[in-house]
Design an enzyme around this catalytic site. Structure first.
Site, PDB file in Angstrom:
ATOM      1  N   HIS A  93      12.914 -43.769 -51.310  1.00  0.00           N
ATOM      2  CA  HIS A  93      12.867 -45.220 -51.540  1.00  0.00           C
ATOM      3  C   HIS A  93      14.173 -45.887 -51.080  1.00  0.00           C
ATOM      4  CE1 HIS A  93      10.163 -43.722 -54.922  1.00  0.00           C
ATOM      5  NE2 HIS A  93       9.363 -44.555 -54.291  1.00  0.00           N
TER       6      HIS A  93
ATOM      7  N   GLN B  59      -5.087 -48.597 -57.729  1.00  0.00           N
ATOM      8  CA  GLN B  59      -5.063 -47.617 -56.648  1.00  0.00           C
ATOM      9  C   GLN B  59      -5.163 -46.183 -57.153  1.00  0.00           C
ATOM     10  OE1 GLN B  59      -1.110 -49.112 -55.325  1.00  0.00           O
ATOM     11  NE2 GLN B  59      -0.638 -46.981 -54.918  1.00  0.00           N
TER      12      GLN B  59
ATOM     13  N   GLN C 227      -1.322 -44.963 -45.282  1.00  0.00           N
ATOM     14  CA  GLN C 227      -0.985 -46.262 -45.876  1.00  0.00           C
ATOM     15  C   GLN C 227      -0.395 -47.190 -44.819  1.00  0.00           C
ATOM     16  OE1 GLN C 227       0.675 -46.894 -49.963  1.00  0.00           O
ATOM     17  NE2 GLN C 227       2.613 -46.881 -48.869  1.00  0.00           N
TER      18      GLN C 227
ATOM     19  N   SER D 216       7.869 -39.068 -56.067  1.00  0.00           N
ATOM     20  CA  SER D 216       7.958 -39.195 -57.526  1.00  0.00           C
ATOM     21  C   SER D 216       7.118 -38.109 -58.192  1.00  0.00           C
ATOM     22  CB  SER D 216       7.465 -40.575 -57.961  1.00  0.00           C
ATOM     23  OG  SER D 216       8.149 -41.588 -57.238  1.00  0.00           O
TER      24      SER D 216
END
Ligand code: AMP
Length: 284
Positions: free
Chosen positions: A35, A59, A151, A184
């Site tokens: 990130h 999602q 994505q 994550s």
């Protein structure tokens, strides 16, 4: 740094600094160096940087990890402040999905295979929330990781199709020293699963090496990746793919370039990874 849960605050701040260029990094929090690499790129390219932290329920599938998704808001805010971010938007569910909400953005083709096949509805949730965030923040540039390759394809398509006035910027996947892509979800892995999790990158590397050694048959590359994953007893393969990087259609032969991607379960933890291969990048 301005930290707010309110759309009106974001709009007011953006309006006040409308003559500045704004970069935007949407995240689900539990921030890591992947990130932060997006934040750094956004800071380098723009006068102002905004980050959103929102674990978007729409999602996640009904059997997925929405409830368990790791959260560390205090730590995230400290990291973003240190990184020199100007605005952090941390909305609640009722801000993003007020009563009566009924609009979905759905892409007919690029959202169907791969992650879309394993996670029905996932990209409807992603496209809809990212469109909303774009309308709220109104960035000049938005930053996404190559880690989530599909994505990127979906959101680029949406930005073009719906005429969002912004540039999509893609940043390289940040990895641990043993090749595991930062995520994550890596926090879910047991010590043994963490060791086994390098199998994603090992599989991709095996196929990539074969490609640069001359292998052009997509089925051979898929078989190589499946074989590497199959040899790891803690890993259960979800899919392997050798697809066109823009259409995500599965290839028979890699004439020019391809997206190698896979998804692997370790217990209930599902990890994804990918690499792009291209005949023009012979040396690796
Ligand atoms: P997430 O919080 O998982 O929704 O991710 C937010 C953004 O960070 C997405 O654009 C991801 O693709 C990107 N990202 C996540 N992990 C990495 C990584 N290891 N390297 C680069 N970008 C990443």
């Amino acid at each position: 740094v301005i930290i707010t849960t309110k759309i009106a605050d974001v709009r007011a701040h953006r309006q006040r600094e409308r003559d500045m260029s704004w970069g935007f990094v949407p995240t689900m929090g539990y921030l890591h160096a992947g990130h932060l690499s997006l934040v750094e790129k956004a800071r380098a390219d723009n006068e102002r940087t905004a980050v959103s932290i929102y674990v978007n329920p729409t999602q996640f599938g009904p059997q997925e990890d929405f409830g368990a998704y790791p959260r560390a808001p205090e730590q995230d805010l400290a990291m973003l402040e240190k990184a020199g971010v100007h605005l952090v938007f941390t909305p609640g569910d009722s801000t993003i999905y007020p009563p009566g909400f009924q609009t979905t953005i759905s892409l007919r083709q690029v959202s169907r295979p791969l992650e879309g096949a394993s996670r029905p509805g996932h990209f409807d949730g992603v496209a809809t929330v990212v469109a909303k965030l774009f309308n709220i923040v109104q960035p000049d540039r938005a930053y996404f990781g190559q880690k989530d390759a599909q994505q990127v394809v979906v959101l680029r398509r949406m930005v073009t199709d719906l005429n969002f006035p912004l540039d999509v910027v893609v940043c390289p996947t940040v990895r641990e020293s043993d090749g595991l892509a930062l995520s994550s979800r890596n926090a879910y892995l047991s010590a043994k699963e963490r060791q086994a999790s390098t199998v994603l990158y090992r599989a991709l590397k095996a196929a990539e090496d074969a490609f640069y050694a001359g292998e052009r048959q997509a089925d051979s590359l898929r078989a190589l990746m499946s074989g590497v994953v199959g040899a790891e007893s803690l890993a259960r393969l979800d899919y392997v793919s050798v697809a066109h990087p823009d259409t995500l259609v599965e290839l028979e032969v890699v004439a020019e370039k391809a997206l190698l991607s896979l998804a692997v379960f370790f217990g209930r933890t599902r990890l994804i990874d990918n690499v792009l291969i291209d005949v023009r990048n012979r040396s690796r």
